[in-house]
Design a protein around this motif. Sequence first.
Motif, PDB file in Angstrom:
ATOM      1  N   THR A   9      -2.754 -61.937  25.090  1.00 25.32           N
ATOM      2  CA  THR A   9      -1.952 -62.445  26.206  1.00 25.32           C
ATOM      3  C   THR A   9      -1.525 -61.285  27.099  1.00 25.32           C
ATOM      4  OG1 THR A   9      -1.122 -64.259  24.855  1.00 25.32           O
ATOM      5  CG2 THR A   9       0.133 -63.737  26.832  1.00 25.32           C
ATOM      6  N   ARG A  14      -1.115 -64.790  30.820  1.00 26.86           N
ATOM      7  CA  ARG A  14      -2.451 -65.406  30.738  1.00 26.86           C
ATOM      8  C   ARG A  14      -3.108 -65.012  29.409  1.00 26.86           C
ATOM      9  NH1 ARG A  14      -5.145 -63.126  36.045  1.00 26.86           N
ATOM     10  NH2 ARG A  14      -4.553 -61.241  34.958  1.00 26.86           N
ATOM     11  N   THR A  15      -3.400 -66.007  28.613  1.00 26.84           N
ATOM     12  CA  THR A  15      -4.008 -65.732  27.314  1.00 26.84           C
ATOM     13  C   THR A  15      -5.517 -65.883  27.410  1.00 26.84           C
ATOM     14  OG1 THR A  15      -2.041 -66.562  26.206  1.00 26.84           O
ATOM     15  CG2 THR A  15      -4.049 -66.437  24.887  1.00 26.84           C
ATOM     16  N   VAL A  16      -6.220 -64.836  27.018  1.00 26.40           N
ATOM     17  CA  VAL A  16      -7.678 -64.860  27.097  1.00 26.40           C
ATOM     18  C   VAL A  16      -8.250 -65.690  25.951  1.00 26.40           C
ATOM     19  CG1 VAL A  16      -9.751 -63.436  26.840  1.00 26.40           C
ATOM     20  CG2 VAL A  16      -7.909 -62.708  28.366  1.00 26.40           C
ATOM     21  N   ASN A 252      -4.517 -68.474  36.666  1.00 29.35           N
ATOM     22  CA  ASN A 252      -4.992 -69.235  35.509  1.00 29.35           C
ATOM     23  C   ASN A 252      -6.350 -68.730  35.027  1.00 29.35           C
ATOM     24  OD1 ASN A 252      -2.924 -71.510  35.177  1.00 29.35           O
ATOM     25  ND2 ASN A 252      -3.299 -71.410  37.382  1.00 29.35           N
ATOM     26  N   ASN A 254      -8.439 -67.022  32.436  1.00 28.37           N
ATOM     27  CA  ASN A 254      -8.285 -66.740  31.006  1.00 28.37           C
ATOM     28  C   ASN A 254      -9.535 -66.142  30.381  1.00 28.37           C
ATOM     29  OD1 ASN A 254      -9.982 -68.892  30.896  1.00 28.37           O
ATOM     30  ND2 ASN A 254      -8.480 -70.344  30.082  1.00 28.37           N
TER      31      ASN A 254
END
Length: 318
Positions: A9, A14-16, A252, A254
Amino acid sequence: MKTSNDLLTDKFGRTVRSLRISLTNRCNLDCIYCHSEGDEGSRNEMTVGIISDIVTTAAKFGVNKVKFSGGEPLVRKDFEEILRALPELKDVSVTTNGVLLKDRAYSLKEAGLDRVNVSLDTLDPEKYAYITHGRPENLNDVLEGINTAIDAGLTPVKINMVLLKGINENEIDDMLEFVRGHKGDLVLQIIQVMDFRDGAQYNLDAEEIEKKLERRADEIKMRKMHHRKSYIIDGAEVEFVRPIDNAEFCANCNRLRITADGKLKPCLLVNDNLIDFSNADPEDFPELLRASIERRIPFYTDSKERTIIEKRTIIGDK
Ligand SMILES: Nc1nc2c(ncn2[C@@H]2O[C@H](COP(=O)(O)OP(=O)(O)OP(=O)(O)O)[C@@H](O)[C@H]2O)c(=O)[nH]1
Ligand code: SF4
Ligand code: SF4
């Protein structure tokens, strides 16, 4: 050290969950708008082992989607081997120009590929040749490739149509009809051309075109990734990819990119913040992944002025 839950994150929350891996910078076409995944064009290519190690590490921290791209990923003869070396994932896909797809669709499916995106900007052979610097006959190869991919179960097949002013802007309805003709196996993906190579001269008002589609839609969906919208129009699904000056798109984002020669690349449009793991010890991969996540910033923000300056200084006219 971060825990496994927040390792991927970034500081913008934003969490990949997705890796976008370029397999090669080689390509059998030469499109007028090619962005080469924003890569500097190294000839080195990662081995099957390195690709497998990095995906396996990322999967331990929550990555469940992998997209392979290029150049043209199908020029790699060991693509099936790469697919077989992957851990269990939710979604494994490839973006291809489709010229070589007919002969590989079944073996790719058997090796573990879930679905395919195929570049197809026009149904006119002469325009196709102009856009790709290929031969008009290549268009038939692509169409055969799409049909074989459907037969092999690599569905839904996404048809990537880059919108080009003065070339294919009037072909959207033909493309929608083409998609309708394949009974739910195809999705049209309309893509705003970016400022790479000759791209800028073909740019048009994509927002306005998207609004027109929106007005015709019977149903609208929104994806988590980039908050992209897709529209159902008389039974055909069309997704819109409109990245330029689109702060919501970047907010957004990710996905983390990996260049063909094995560098972690936090953003398509930035090249001065890469992390090389091609010679790293797999034990260090989590730390390198984390370092790359630390370097992620949304490229487009609400300030258009800032964006334009960044674009000029960071990617130049590539
Ligand atoms: N700026 C920017 N453009 C992107 C990004 N992802 C995709 N694009 C654009 O969208 C085009 C099509 O992407 P595809 O490779 O077909 O894959 P995708 O649509 O992103 O992925 P799926 O919908 O999951 O198959 C790319 O060539 C880019 O032009 C991104 O993260 N940033
Ligand atoms: S097919 Fe893709 S990688 Fe090849 S030149 Fe065209 S846009 Fe670039
Ligand atoms: S931050 Fe924006 S421009 Fe960069 S890769 Fe993500 S969506 Fe694309």
